[in-house]
Design an enzyme around this catalytic site. Structure first.
Site, PDB file in Angstrom:
ATOM      1  N   ASP A   1       0.866  -1.173   0.000  1.00  0.00           N
ATOM      2  CA  ASP A   1       0.000   0.000   0.000  1.00  0.00           C
ATOM      3  C   ASP A   1       0.910   1.233   0.000  1.00  0.00           C
ATOM      4  O   ASP A   1       2.127   1.128  -0.193  1.00  0.00           O
ATOM      5  CB  ASP A   1      -0.994  -0.038   1.183  1.00  0.00           C
TER       6      ASP A   1
ATOM      7  N   CYS B   1       2.996  -3.193   4.092  1.00  0.00           N
ATOM      8  CA  CYS B   1       2.163  -2.051   4.461  1.00  0.00           C
ATOM      9  C   CYS B   1       2.912  -1.339   5.589  1.00  0.00           C
ATOM     10  O   CYS B   1       4.100  -1.619   5.792  1.00  0.00           O
ATOM     11  CB  CYS B   1       0.743  -2.478   4.846  1.00  0.00           C
TER      12      CYS B   1
ATOM     13  N   THR C   1       2.718  -1.396   9.005  1.00  0.00           N
ATOM     14  CA  THR C   1       3.129  -2.301  10.081  1.00  0.00           C
ATOM     15  C   THR C   1       3.345  -3.733   9.599  1.00  0.00           C
ATOM     16  O   THR C   1       3.931  -4.530  10.325  1.00  0.00           O
ATOM     17  CB  THR C   1       2.030  -2.378  11.157  1.00  0.00           C
TER      18      THR C   1
ATOM     19  N   HIS D   1      10.262 -23.884   9.031  1.00  0.00           N
ATOM     20  CA  HIS D   1       9.263 -24.579   9.851  1.00  0.00           C
ATOM     21  C   HIS D   1       7.834 -24.418   9.332  1.00  0.00           C
ATOM     22  O   HIS D   1       7.024 -25.325   9.479  1.00  0.00           O
ATOM     23  CB  HIS D   1       9.313 -24.055  11.300  1.00  0.00           C
TER      24      HIS D   1
ATOM     25  N   HIS E   1       7.513 -30.860  10.498  1.00  0.00           N
ATOM     26  CA  HIS E   1       6.811 -29.616  10.164  1.00  0.00           C
ATOM     27  C   HIS E   1       5.761 -29.826   9.073  1.00  0.00           C
ATOM     28  O   HIS E   1       4.795 -29.073   8.984  1.00  0.00           O
ATOM     29  CB  HIS E   1       7.816 -28.544   9.750  1.00  0.00           C
TER      30      HIS E   1
HETATM   31  C1  RB5 Z   1      -1.953   2.755   6.421  1.00  0.00           C
HETATM   32  O1  RB5 Z   1      -1.953   3.999   7.049  1.00  0.00           O
HETATM   33  C2  RB5 Z   1      -1.720   1.645   7.439  1.00  0.00           C
HETATM   34  O2  RB5 Z   1      -2.849   1.487   8.235  1.00  0.00           O
HETATM   35  C3  RB5 Z   1      -1.393   0.371   6.714  1.00  0.00           C
HETATM   36  O3  RB5 Z   1      -0.262   0.570   5.922  1.00  0.00           O
HETATM   37  C4  RB5 Z   1      -1.051  -0.838   7.563  1.00  0.00           C
HETATM   38  O4  RB5 Z   1      -0.047  -0.534   8.502  1.00  0.00           O
HETATM   39  C5  RB5 Z   1      -2.177  -1.555   8.127  1.00  0.00           C
HETATM   40  O5  RB5 Z   1      -2.024  -2.594   8.775  1.00  0.00           O
END
Ligand code: RB5
Length: 143
Positions: free
Chosen positions: A8, A65, A67, A98, A133
């Protein structure tokens, strides 16, 4: 080796760096976007990479993304996908050895390029250990 990659907006910058890093190493990269830092919805991009992995178009997927959490949740909704959010090379090694992970997820806002390249290299070069595994992974896929 063929890899599908997508992010994203929050993973866009690191996705571009990883794409060029892999291309320089001779890896075939299928870039499913996003193609700019404009805001988009991560599930749309998870779907594109997951589809490429499930139809055998590529060996592995890479998703980013902010996080890595949204991409992980999204990708793991698809049967046959084992997406692993990895913050360290050792997590990537164990996700392959694994869990036979077929999608690597990275947090674009939490790791720098050098660490990300190390994680990517580890993920793409570590084989599945199978053995005990294998049974565990089969149980995941039976759900
Ligand atoms: C976008 O702002 C953020 O929410 C997205 O990149 C991600 O971290 C969501 O899990």
């Amino acid at each position: 080796m063929r890899v599908a990659i997508a992010s994203d907006h929050a993973g866009f910058e690191l996705k571009e760096k990883i794409k060029h890093y892999l291309l320089e190493k001779g890896v075939e990269v299928l870039d499913h976007g996003t193609h700019s830092p404009a805001s988009v919805d991560y599930p749309d991009f998870a779907k594109k990479v997951v589809t490429s992995v499930l139809n055998g178009e590529v060996d592995y997927g890479i998703l980013l993304c902010g996080t890595g959490i949204g991409m992980s949740i999204s990708a793991n909704r698809y049967k046959g996908i084992r997406a692993a959010l990895c913050l360290f090379p050792d997590m990537a090694r164990l996700a392959r050895a694994h869990n036979n992970a077929n999608v690597l997820v990275l947090p674009g806002r939490l790791v720098g390029p050098d660490l990300a390249f190390w994680i990517v290299d580890t993920f793409l070069t570590t084989p599945f250990e199978a053995g005990r595994h294998e049974r565990r992974v089969q149980k995941i896929d039976e759900v």
